[in-house]
Write an enzyme that holds these catalytic residues in place. Structure first.
Site, PDB file in Angstrom:
ATOM      1  N   ASP A  52       0.121  -1.530  -0.122  1.00 21.52           N
ATOM      2  CA  ASP A  52       0.320   0.161  -0.112  1.00 21.52           C
ATOM      3  C   ASP A  52       0.646   1.371   0.222  1.00 21.52           C
ATOM      4  O   ASP A  52       1.943   1.158   0.489  1.00 21.52           O
ATOM      5  CB  ASP A  52      -0.846  -0.007   0.997  1.00 21.52           C
TER       6      ASP A  52
ATOM      7  N   ASP B 280      -2.594  -3.785   3.892  1.00 23.12           N
ATOM      8  CA  ASP B 280      -1.438  -3.116   4.044  1.00 23.12           C
ATOM      9  C   ASP B 280      -0.117  -3.908   3.080  1.00 23.12           C
ATOM     10  O   ASP B 280       0.328  -3.403   1.989  1.00 23.12           O
ATOM     11  CB  ASP B 280      -0.767  -2.939   5.105  1.00 23.12           C
TER      12      ASP B 280
ATOM     13  N   GLU C 235       2.882   2.590   3.233  1.00 25.78           N
ATOM     14  CA  GLU C 235       3.595   1.885   4.100  1.00 25.78           C
ATOM     15  C   GLU C 235       4.869   2.122   3.614  1.00 25.78           C
ATOM     16  O   GLU C 235       5.062   2.229   4.085  1.00 25.78           O
ATOM     17  CB  GLU C 235       3.373   0.411   3.545  1.00 25.78           C
TER      18      GLU C 235
END
Length: 636
Positions: free
Chosen positions: A351, A387, A354
């Site tokens: 993601d 994520d 991140e």
């Protein structure tokens, strides 16, 4: 000098080479602009010029100005102006252009440029004669006007719009129809009626047959609603699809398709339909169908509602029949596409949140480089849930003549990771994001959610919640919610875990055949993942990401469930028990109104069973829900 050259040519029997294209300058300039657009990375403009070049090469007559080029397909006002400006500059530098005679035309058609312009009924070039006669003294034929009625849109046979309209119309006629079709279902059902793919673009293009859906929506033939999208055919679209179906019955659909199905032409004639035409390309044979001979179709505005009602009644009756027989039958689903072993690679999707954000010098910027050092194939993209996740990406190769390789198809593996640092975990619990994120992970359709909890320092004094509360939340996530919880010491250890997981999934799925399905088709599948099977059914990545949007349009039932989730002690299983019995607040209030006393209303939800253990909801939560929706005084 010219006479000497002609004499020499005649003496030795040589013929001067003539360019087969009657418009070499326009072709040269368009090619230069296309190369320039490609060099600058302007892909869309580059393909626009390529389509204009292709159209110009098919045109057999000379053009005297850029304005005349507007008769060609894919040549608009902007390209016409560019050609006129370039032509004016060329004439200023090199003098006026000589008259062009096209040697490809029959001898009876070889005339000077004036007669050619007269045959096209186009205005003379700038500076030319403005009279109404050609150079041969013959009057120019006037442009014939279309007789009767205005043009109406009719899609070409076996084109994308044709297939979409006919498929939606047939679905509406089906008594088991829901009244709408989802994107994946519509593409699958319409593909046999279309010569082009709805998912894969043609070589050298980014457009598929599905790209025509936007035009159908703009023309009012199809309605797009909700998220994920639901497509409904309008009354206007139903009338057009009805005519297309009847034309197919009279033999047009049975004729052999041309090389380019988009250019096939047919004309509908009749009262109010004097010029329902498509495919206005030179040399195409048109088939005329008299609309007056077609049976009329009266579109009932309540038809879609009646079809939906009939579908619900049919589904209910089938469920009752299956329950009485003790068996449930399910319709076999066909995959959208299949990836065989060796045709895909496993890629870790990260993601964007991140890799960016945080304080200066944050270790997030080192995440992707560290993964790449460990030979992990990464792709940073916007993920609406989770994520990290893994996709099986199709291996594609650039074919000869392609400027860009086709876009690879992707399937989402059943593993999704939500990373939480301990301080972030405390903030999400305090801000009520913790329950919502777990709920969205459970509803994502992926069967192996992973909670990656990363420690943050040795002291918990700077946390906004006691350490015991955080530890209890982690245990509840694993035991109650069924997530796999992985504890790591820092970012470096998290990278190591993601690396090991990637290599494990690569070896696990290496010999598997993967089939892509839509979310609706996978709803009937088992909730457990059988990793020993040779064929695994997975969700396509575009649909996964579209259906996981946080701020998507939600139903009343989903909003009711989100409200109930705010009660202290109300778990996902308890909410499911309430909304399955009372789908909306109105249904709940109507049930309350049928109770004889206030004490009975307070205890109404207490005997509801929830979860696999079938425990009661309890009087405390029952009273809290009653007070929220029925009490007029302050809540206690």
């Amino acid at each position: 000098m010219a006479a000497k050259m002609n004499k020499s040519d005649s003496q030795y029997g040589r013929k001067k080479k003539v360019d087969t294209n009657p418009n070499p300058l326009f072709l040269q300039w368009l090619t230069e602009w296309a190369d320039e657009a490609e060099a600058k990375g302007r892909t869309k403009l580059h393909f626009t010029f390529l389509k204009a070049i292709k159209s110009l090469k098919k045109y057999p007559l000379p053009l005297q100005s850029g304005k005349e080029a507007k008769i060609l397909d894919f040549v608009g006002d902007k390209i016409c102006k560019m050609l006129d400006d370039k032509l004016a500059k060329h004439i200023q530098e090199h003098g006026p252009l000589p008259d062009v005679v096209d040697t490809n035309l029959p001898s009876t058609s070889r005339t000077d440029a004036g007669l050619i312009r007269g045959s096209l009924s186009v205005p003379p070039p700038p500076g030319g004669s403005g009279n109404s006669q050609g150079s041969g003294g013959e009057p120019r034929p006037k442009k014939r006007k279309q007789a009767g009625g205005t043009k109406e849109y009719v899609p070409a046979f076996r084109s994308g719009p044709y297939a979409l309209l006919v498929t939606l119309y047939r679905n509406m006629q089906n008594p088991d129809s829901r009244g709408f079709m989802a994107r994946a279902e519509l593409q699958r059902e319409a593909q046999p009626l279309c010569d082009k793919s709805f998912t894969l673009p043609d070589p050298g293009s980014h457009y598929t047959a599905w790209s025509s859906m936007g035009g159908l929506v703009k023309k009012g033939l199809v309605i797009k609603d909700s998220n994920p999208a639901k497509y409904y055919i309008t009354d206007k679209g139903s009338e057009l699809a009805h005519k297309l179906e009847l034309i197919g019955e009279q033999g047009v659909s049975g004729s052999s398709p041309q090389e380019d199905s988009e250019d096939m032409a047919f004309t509908l004639t009749g009262p109010g339909n004097a010029a329902l035409t498509t495919g206005l390309h030179a040399g195409r044979t048109e088939s005329c169908i008299d609309v007056t001979s077609l049976p009329s179709m009266d579109v009932n505005p309540n038809m879609r509602r009646d079809v939906g009602q009939a579908a619900r009644e049919t589904v209910v009756s089938e469920m009752e029949t299956d329950e009485s027989q003790g068996s449930v039958t399910s319709r076999s689903k066909q995959p959208l596409f299949t990836l065989s072993p060796g045709e895909f690679e496993v890629v870790l999707c990260v993601d964007t949140q991140e890799t960016t954000g945080g304080a200066a010098g944050s270790r997030k910027v080192n995440l992707v480089p560290e993964l790449q050092k460990n030979s992990v194939r990464c792709d940073v993209r916007n993920l609406h849930v989770g994520d990290f996740l893994w996709v099986a990406r199709e291996k594609v190769k650039r074919l000869p003549g392609q400027l860009h390789p086709p876009l690879p198809r992707e399937l989402v593996l059943d593993y999704v990771v939500e990373r939480k640092r301990m301080d972030d975990l405390a903030s999400s619990i305090k801000g009520s994001r913790f329950k919502e994120q777990k709920f969205r992970l459970k509803m994502s359709g992926l069967r192996k959610p992973i909670y990656l909890v990363e420690d943050f320092g040795s002291s918990a004094a700077h946390f906004c919640l006691p350490e015991a509360t955080l530890q209890q939340a982690v245990v509840n996530t694993q035991v109650t919610d069924g997530f796999f919880v992985k504890r790591t010491a820092d970012m470096k250890e998290s990278v190591t875990y993601l690396t090991l997981m990637t290599h494990y999934l690569q070896s696990l799925y290496a010999g598997k055949t993967l089939e892509g399905y839509s979310r609706e088709d996978l709803q009937d599948q088992s909730s457990t993942l059988n990793l020993n099977a040779s064929v695994i059914k997975l969700l396509t990545f575009p649909e996964f990401n579209e259906t996981s949007v946080k701020n998507k349009v939600i139903s009343v039932k989903e909003m009711f469930a989100k409200q109930l989730m705010q009660f202290h002690g109300m778990s996902k299983e308890k909410v499911a028990a309430v909304v399955n019995t009372y789908p909306t607040p109105v249904a709940l209030l109507q049930s309350y109104s049928r109770c004889g006393s206030a004490a009975e209303r307070e205890r109404m939800l207490a005997p509801l069973k929830y979860g696999p253990t079938k425990r009661n909801l309890g009087p405390a939560l029952s009273k809290a829900v009653f007070q929220l929706y029925c009490s007029t005084s302050n809540l206690q």
